[in-house]
Design a protein around this motif. Structure first.
Motif, mmCIF file in Angstrom:
data_model
loop_
_atom_site.group_PDB
_atom_site.id
_atom_site.type_symbol
_atom_site.label_atom_id
_atom_site.label_comp_id
_atom_site.label_asym_id
_atom_site.label_seq_id
_atom_site.Cartn_x
_atom_site.Cartn_y
_atom_site.Cartn_z
ATOM 1 N N ALA A 45 32.445 -17.348 5.817
ATOM 2 C CA ALA A 45 31.510 -18.014 4.910
ATOM 3 C C ALA A 45 31.211 -17.049 3.773
ATOM 4 N N TRP A 46 30.306 -17.429 2.896
ATOM 5 C CA TRP A 46 29.975 -16.612 1.729
ATOM 6 C C TRP A 46 28.483 -16.358 1.678
ATOM 7 N N MET A 47 28.132 -15.158 1.249
ATOM 8 C CA MET A 47 26.721 -14.791 1.068
ATOM 9 C C MET A 47 26.529 -14.179 -0.309
ATOM 10 N N ASP A 48 25.396 -14.493 -0.902
ATOM 11 C CA ASP A 48 24.953 -13.733 -2.061
ATOM 12 C C ASP A 48 23.838 -12.818 -1.563
ATOM 13 N N ASP A 49 23.196 -12.103 -2.458
ATOM 14 C CA ASP A 49 22.159 -11.153 -2.042
ATOM 15 C C ASP A 49 21.031 -11.837 -1.279
ATOM 16 N N GLU A 50 20.616 -13.016 -1.743
ATOM 17 C CA GLU A 50 19.505 -13.705 -1.093
ATOM 18 C C GLU A 50 19.891 -14.216 0.293
ATOM 19 N N ALA A 51 21.103 -14.741 0.441
ATOM 20 C CA ALA A 51 21.553 -15.200 1.759
ATOM 21 C C ALA A 51 21.589 -14.033 2.734
ATOM 22 N N LEU A 52 22.047 -12.878 2.271
ATOM 23 C CA LEU A 52 22.070 -11.694 3.130
ATOM 24 C C LEU A 52 20.654 -11.261 3.468
ATOM 25 N N HIS A 53 19.772 -11.278 2.493
ATOM 26 C CA HIS A 53 18.366 -10.934 2.751
ATOM 27 C C HIS A 53 17.771 -11.856 3.818
ATOM 28 N N ARG A 54 17.986 -13.153 3.673
ATOM 29 C CA ARG A 54 17.452 -14.115 4.646
ATOM 30 C C ARG A 54 18.047 -13.894 6.030
ATOM 31 N N THR A 55 19.345 -13.596 6.085
ATOM 32 C CA THR A 55 20.010 -13.342 7.359
ATOM 33 C C THR A 55 19.412 -12.116 8.040
ATOM 34 N N LEU A 56 19.242 -11.042 7.280
ATOM 35 C CA LEU A 56 18.731 -9.791 7.842
ATOM 36 C C LEU A 56 17.269 -9.886 8.265
#
Length: 124
Positions: A45-56
């Motif tokens: 899948a793909w992540m931008d900075d915000e998706a990574l922030h939400r995941t973490l």
């Protein structure tokens, strides 16, 4: 690629992490997802900075949908949740390895993994 994101999303991703990411022209990083217990690769899948922030910060796998141009939490509509156990950044900073506890199928087709269509390989 080719589906350019028009608006930069404000994020609270740790600047130390953000500075290590090498994003594609759409501001995205590939996220390879594997199952915690088996180590099987489930999906890409793909992540931008915000998706990574939400995941973490939530422990729930969150991605950027290139087709819908929106964030999606895996399992929000399907019930096939991904509970994050770890996230690693590769040596080049252009890919993430997300290790999850998968509930149900990972693939939108209903298959356990998106990599079910094996191609023939000639071995030397």
């Amino acid at each position: 690629m080719g589906e350019n994101r028009a608006v930069a999303v404000k994020t609270e991703l740790d600047p130390g992490i953000a500075g290590r990411l090498k994003r594609n022209e759409d501001g995205l990083v590939a996220a390879i997802v594997r199952e915690h217990g088996s180590g099987d690769v489930l999906m890409l899948a793909w992540m931008d900075d915000e998706a990574l922030h939400r995941t973490l910060t939530t422990g729930r796998a969150t991605y950027w949908s290139r087709s819908r141009q929106e964030y999606w939490v895996k399992g929000a509509t399907s019930g096939h949740h991904q509970y994050v156990r770890s996230v690693a950044l590769d040596c080049d900073g252009d890919a993430l390895l997300v290790t999850v506890e998968q509930v149900g199928a990972a693939c939108h087709t209903g298959e356990r993994t998106c990599f079910f269509d094996e191609l023939p390989v000639v071995t030397p």
